[in-house]
Scaffold this active site. Sequence first.
Site: not given
Ligand code: KIV
Length: 267
Positions: A48-49, A185
């Site tokens: 969701d990044s 994280e």
């Molecule tokens: O959404 C994402 O890309 C993540 C990473 C930061 C691990 O959860």
Amino acid sequence: MSKKHKTTITQLKKMKQTSDKIVALTAYDASFARILDGEGIDIILIGDSLGMVIQGHETTIPVSVDDLVYHCKAVAKASQSALLMADLPFMSYTSPDKALHNAARLMQEGGAQMVKLEGGSQQIETVRQLALHGVPVCAHLGLTPQYVHKLGGYRVQGREAQVGLQMLEDAVALQDAGADAVLLECVPVTLASEITMNLDVPTIGIGAGGSCDGQVLVLQDLLGITPNAPRFSKNFMADSNSIADAVNRYIKDVKSGEFPAEQHCFL
Ligand code: KIV
């Protein structure tokens, strides 16, 4: 170089046992997924990044299940061997039933093989339900970006002894409930190492030190195109002449233990 076989959760567990580092990267579209898969990445995370790196939001909170399904579909079309892990976005798993419904969408419509959700002991029943119904789950602990407003910002989690102990207990409880992996994280290296040693399932770290069983980065951070990229990431494009080469170097550096180095870790 591309792997021939699809990565499975069984293989991820074997990789932990044989100390073969698991390498993961985010991707949100077919073009990048093809490159990552071609270089032999073990896991592609449709994270969701994407709310930040694709949609331009300040947090992951506005991302919807429809967004995840859309990007997951694109990635799935271009990847053959990487295991596809997709995020359950904010508010999409507030009950075990809701989580089941949305995980089914990610798998049936999107083509994901595993879902990731954030949170500790509060997710135990949800993880149990997902596992019971055949959904592989990665539990995300430490800095959980969907909780950013509750956490008061993006900062290292688990430095205080009590918080660290709770994280360790949560990781074990989530594993016992059926989680197949734990993502850590922004966690101090010693805590990440302790959690890794106490689990049978693999840990995948981001800003959590080199003793995790695997590493994950946001692709745009690795490519050096994120303004003010986090300290735990590394611009692999700086010494590469193509995107494929940068991805290849990242894979080699994780496998050899060269990445993450001390400057990418927290004490
Ligand atoms: O959404 C994402 O890309 C993540 C990473 C930061 C691990 O959860």
